[in-house]
Design an enzyme around this catalytic site. Structure first.
Site, PDB file in Angstrom:
ATOM      1  N   LYS A 211       0.836  -1.197   0.000  1.00  0.00           N
ATOM      2  CA  LYS A 211       0.000   0.000   0.000  1.00  0.00           C
ATOM      3  C   LYS A 211       0.876   1.255   0.000  1.00  0.00           C
ATOM      4  CE  LYS A 211      -3.457   2.378   2.784  1.00  0.00           C
ATOM      5  NZ  LYS A 211      -4.397   2.351   3.883  1.00  0.00           N
ATOM      6  N   GLU A 217      10.564  -4.581   4.470  1.00  0.00           N
ATOM      7  CA  GLU A 217      10.641  -6.000   4.104  1.00  0.00           C
ATOM      8  C   GLU A 217      10.325  -6.176   2.611  1.00  0.00           C
ATOM      9  OE1 GLU A 217       9.026  -4.743   6.664  1.00  0.00           O
ATOM     10  OE2 GLU A 217       9.295  -5.980   8.462  1.00  0.00           O
ATOM     11  N   GLY A 272      -4.796  -1.796   4.993  1.00  0.00           N
ATOM     12  CA  GLY A 272      -4.013  -2.950   4.508  1.00  0.00           C
ATOM     13  C   GLY A 272      -4.686  -4.278   4.814  1.00  0.00           C
ATOM     14  N   ARG A 273      -5.180  -4.422   6.047  1.00  0.00           N
ATOM     15  CA  ARG A 273      -5.761  -5.721   6.440  1.00  0.00           C
ATOM     16  C   ARG A 273      -7.181  -5.906   5.907  1.00  0.00           C
ATOM     17  NH1 ARG A 273      -4.525  -2.354  10.435  1.00  0.00           N
ATOM     18  NH2 ARG A 273      -6.144  -1.442  11.749  1.00  0.00           N
ATOM     19  N   GLU A 358      -4.664  -6.425  14.852  1.00  0.00           N
ATOM     20  CA  GLU A 358      -4.125  -5.118  14.439  1.00  0.00           C
ATOM     21  C   GLU A 358      -5.240  -4.061  14.505  1.00  0.00           C
ATOM     22  OE1 GLU A 358      -2.377  -4.035  10.411  1.00  0.00           O
ATOM     23  OE2 GLU A 358      -0.520  -4.499  11.437  1.00  0.00           O
ATOM     24  N   HIS A 389      -5.366 -33.001  18.092  1.00  0.00           N
ATOM     25  CA  HIS A 389      -4.272 -33.851  18.570  1.00  0.00           C
ATOM     26  C   HIS A 389      -3.122 -33.019  19.103  1.00  0.00           C
ATOM     27  CE1 HIS A 389      -6.090 -37.602  17.190  1.00  0.00           C
ATOM     28  NE2 HIS A 389      -6.654 -36.813  16.284  1.00  0.00           N
ATOM     29  N   LYS A 513       9.460  -0.814  14.052  1.00  0.00           N
ATOM     30  CA  LYS A 513      10.032  -0.504  12.728  1.00  0.00           C
ATOM     31  C   LYS A 513      11.144   0.536  12.868  1.00  0.00           C
ATOM     32  CE  LYS A 513       5.825  -0.790   9.910  1.00  0.00           C
ATOM     33  NZ  LYS A 513       4.962   0.019   9.065  1.00  0.00           N
TER      34      LYS A 513
HETATM   35  O1  F6P Z   1       3.297  -2.695   9.741  1.00  0.00           O
HETATM   36  C1  F6P Z   1       1.945  -2.972   9.644  1.00  0.00           C
HETATM   37  C2  F6P Z   1       1.446  -2.676   8.275  1.00  0.00           C
HETATM   38  O2  F6P Z   1       1.355  -1.311   8.090  1.00  0.00           O
HETATM   39  C3  F6P Z   1       0.118  -3.352   8.031  1.00  0.00           C
HETATM   40  O3  F6P Z   1      -0.954  -2.640   8.509  1.00  0.00           O
HETATM   41  C4  F6P Z   1       0.138  -3.519   6.562  1.00  0.00           C
HETATM   42  O4  F6P Z   1      -0.809  -4.445   6.134  1.00  0.00           O
HETATM   43  C5  F6P Z   1       1.562  -3.964   6.346  1.00  0.00           C
HETATM   44  O5  F6P Z   1       2.296  -3.201   7.275  1.00  0.00           O
HETATM   45  C6  F6P Z   1       2.102  -3.784   4.969  1.00  0.00           C
HETATM   46  O6  F6P Z   1       2.045  -2.456   4.557  1.00  0.00           O
HETATM   47  P1  F6P Z   1       2.197  -2.068   3.043  1.00  0.00           P
HETATM   48  O7  F6P Z   1       1.101  -2.700   2.273  1.00  0.00           O
HETATM   49  O8  F6P Z   1       2.167  -0.585   3.004  1.00  0.00           O
HETATM   50  O9  F6P Z   1       3.542  -2.597   2.569  1.00  0.00           O
END
Ligand code: F6P
Length: 549
Positions: A211, A217, A272-273, A358, A389, A513
């Site tokens: 987003k 990452e 995002g979620r 979240e 199990h 972060k």
């Molecule tokens: O760090 C949490 C977050 O902001 C989430 O809410 C989001 O889904 C994820 O990181 C990834 O963010 P992006 O889509 O901006 O890479």
């Protein structure tokens, strides 16, 4: 008192009435509730779209439900719901509308943000996605060397990974089996390594899903993926055929080197979620095809419409949200298990963890003040039979109250051989047996009647009274998946509204972060990073020594 002149949640008469009712109910027994009302098993049920929701095995009476609905009314859950659907900026800390529901609105709907109807843009992106997905699926979209794309690798994290990865697994039976799909999220290089080690770069398409397009990452993995591609194909121009982006941030996408012609956009009013039914679902759309994707959106919409229009007592997200409040706030339950009896839903609970935790894992309310009531529960679980199990022992005979959702289907997916399809009844026998055992247990007398020696009777006794919701549908189709996800989205909404939590920001992930960025030079260069606490400093030193630095 809140800024809006309302009493704080736990000072309201509705809250006090529930606390009093809880005391009066005491150790209410499910056995007794069912004895008192033989129709409870059919009466305490709801139908929403294709989902049959049975909440009879809960520690509630008609009075409990009535009092919970009063709490929902007092906290104006439906007022906030309507504001969300209208596109008001209910995400106040980020000053944004919350309109994931617009992602599945029909073409002719009108939903305005700042006076602009967003629905045409939603459908324009869906149409572009459909066109692109169709071209990848048919082989018309080729890689740089002219070979057809056989592998699709989604690079993203959090909402830009969990949703598409979960839905891809869930709808595996509907996917193009001649294509390989991988989902890379972890900044641990091992993730990308394992995803790419057997893939041919000339046949691989990367979908960089972010987003913000600033997530470390994702940007790191995407940079490494580009290097892997260029090492093999040796031509910068290859990027245009092998990389597409899903983002709200065109500037960053183009700074990364992806042509914005290859970008599928979404908007800041999609959290995002809450985003896998937006452009973030492109990998899924390539996998299942545009028609199935649209069926899934229709499923979401069925539950959106239900949530918007069903009266409180028949409103499934409201009822499920209220039951969660009952245990979280009046029974001290700390967690909530979601236990799907479908191998295809193996990632469903992991997806819900982000959606729920979240959203509602917060101690500061919408009024900016600390809450002094419990908010979001720990959500956990894995597919049911495997759990049986492993950790079900604790649910049955442990000391904690763990409300659980059981999700199952009447039919196995069509693709299974007759022999494997025949196993479905055994799977579902477990499904029904577990909720029965959890609810009704086994009394000492019943154990004795089986001839169990007296010293073993306490060990073999099941107290029961463990509450569960059962969600049953005919089959796990794209529409049913959409319905399930929307059901939980709105359940989480209901709870956030009641707890006065802003469910649509996530400031809590920021500190980690920021610190990671600060700590990295201490690891790589041995830099003296100011502000490192003594424990972390010693750990960093130990790490450097172990790495021979
Ligand atoms: O760090 C949490 C977050 O902001 C989430 O809410 C989001 O889904 C994820 O990181 C990834 O963010 P992006 O889509 O901006 O890479």
């Amino acid at each position: 008192m809140n800024a809006d002149g309302r009493s704080r949640l736990n000072q309201t008469p509705e809250w006090s009435a529930l606390a009093k009712h809880r005391e009066e109910l005491g150790e209410v027994r499910l056995r007794e509730l069912f004895e008192a009302d033989p129709d409870r098993g059919t009466g305490y049920t709801l139908q929403v779209g294709d989902l049959y929701v049975d909440y009879s095995k809960h520690l509630v009476t008609d009075e409990t439900l009535r009092l919970l609905r009063e709490l929902a009314a007092a906290t104006d859950v439906f007022g906030l719901r309507d504001a969300m659907f209208r596109g008001e900026r209910i995400n106040t800390t980020e000053d944004r509308a919350v309109l994931h529901t617009a992602l599945r609105a029909p073409r002719d709907a009108v939903i305005e943000v700042d006076g602009e109807n967003v629905v045409p843009a939603v459908h324009a992106v869906l149409d572009r996605m459909a066109d692109f997905a169709g071209r990848v699926r048919s082989g018309e979209w080729t890689g740089h060397t002219g070979r057809r794309i056989r592998n699709v690798v989604n690079i993203g994290i959090g909402g830009s990974d969990l949703g598409p990865a979960m839905a891809y697994e869930a709808l595996r039976a509907y996917t193009a089996r001649d294509l390989t799909f991988r989902f890379v999220s972890n900044v641990d290089g091992a993730d990308l390594h394992e995803a790419l080690r057997d893939l041919d770069p000339a046949e691989t398409l990367f979908i960089v899903a972010s987003k913000t397009f600033t997530t470390i990452e994702t940007v790191t993995n995407a940079t490494s993926a580009r290097a892997w591609l260029l090492d093999a194909l040796g031509d910068e121009k290859a990027v245009a055929r092998h990389f597409v982006a899903l983002s709200t941030n065109a500037e960053k996408v183009s700074a990364f080197g992806i042509d914005t012609a290859n970008m599928f956009e979404f908007w800041d009013w999609v959290g995002g979620r809450y985003s896998y039914d937006s452009a973030i679902g492109l990998s899924l759309m390539i996998a299942i095809g545009p028609d199935r994707f649209r069926e899934m959106l229709d499923g979401f919409r069925i539950v959106d419409d239900h949530f918007r229009t069903a009266p409180p007592e028949a409103n499934a997200p409201l009822v499920m949200g209220l039951l969660g409040v009952w245990y979280n706030n009046f029974h001290d339950a700390q967690s909530h298990a979601v236990l799907p009896y479908s191998h295809y839903l193996s990632k469903f609970t992991a997806y819900l963890q982000q959606l729920d935790m979240e959203s509602n894992g917060k101690y500061v309310g919408r009024d900016g003040r600390e809450v002094d009531w419990q908010t979001g529960p720990v959500v956990w679980g894995t597919p049911g039979t495997n759990g049986q199990h492993a950790y079900y022992q604790l649910i049955h005979q442990g000391t904690k109250l763990i409300p659980a959702d059981f999700i199952g289907f009447a039919e196995p997916v069509e693709e299974l051989s007759d022999r494997l399809a025949a196993q479905h009844d055994l799977l579902m026998a477990n499904f029904f047996a577990q909720t029965q055992a959890l609810a009704f247990g086994k009394t000492p007398d019943e154990v004795r009647a089986e001839g169990v020696p007296e010293e073993l009777v306490p060990h073999k006794t099941f107290q029961g009274n463990h509450p569960t919701t059962t969600i049953l549908a005919t089959e796990l189709t794209p529409s049913v998946l959409g319905q399930l996800v929307a059901l939980y989205e709105h359940k989480v909404f209901v709870q956030g509204a009641i707890w006065n939590i802003g469910s649509f920001d996530q400031w809590g992930v920021e500190l980690g972060k920021v610190l990671a960025k600060r700590v990295e030079p201490a690891l790589t260069e041995g830099a003296d990073v100011p502000g490192l606490d003594p424990s972390t400093k010693a750990l960093v030193a130990a790490y450097r020594e172990l790495r021979g630095r």
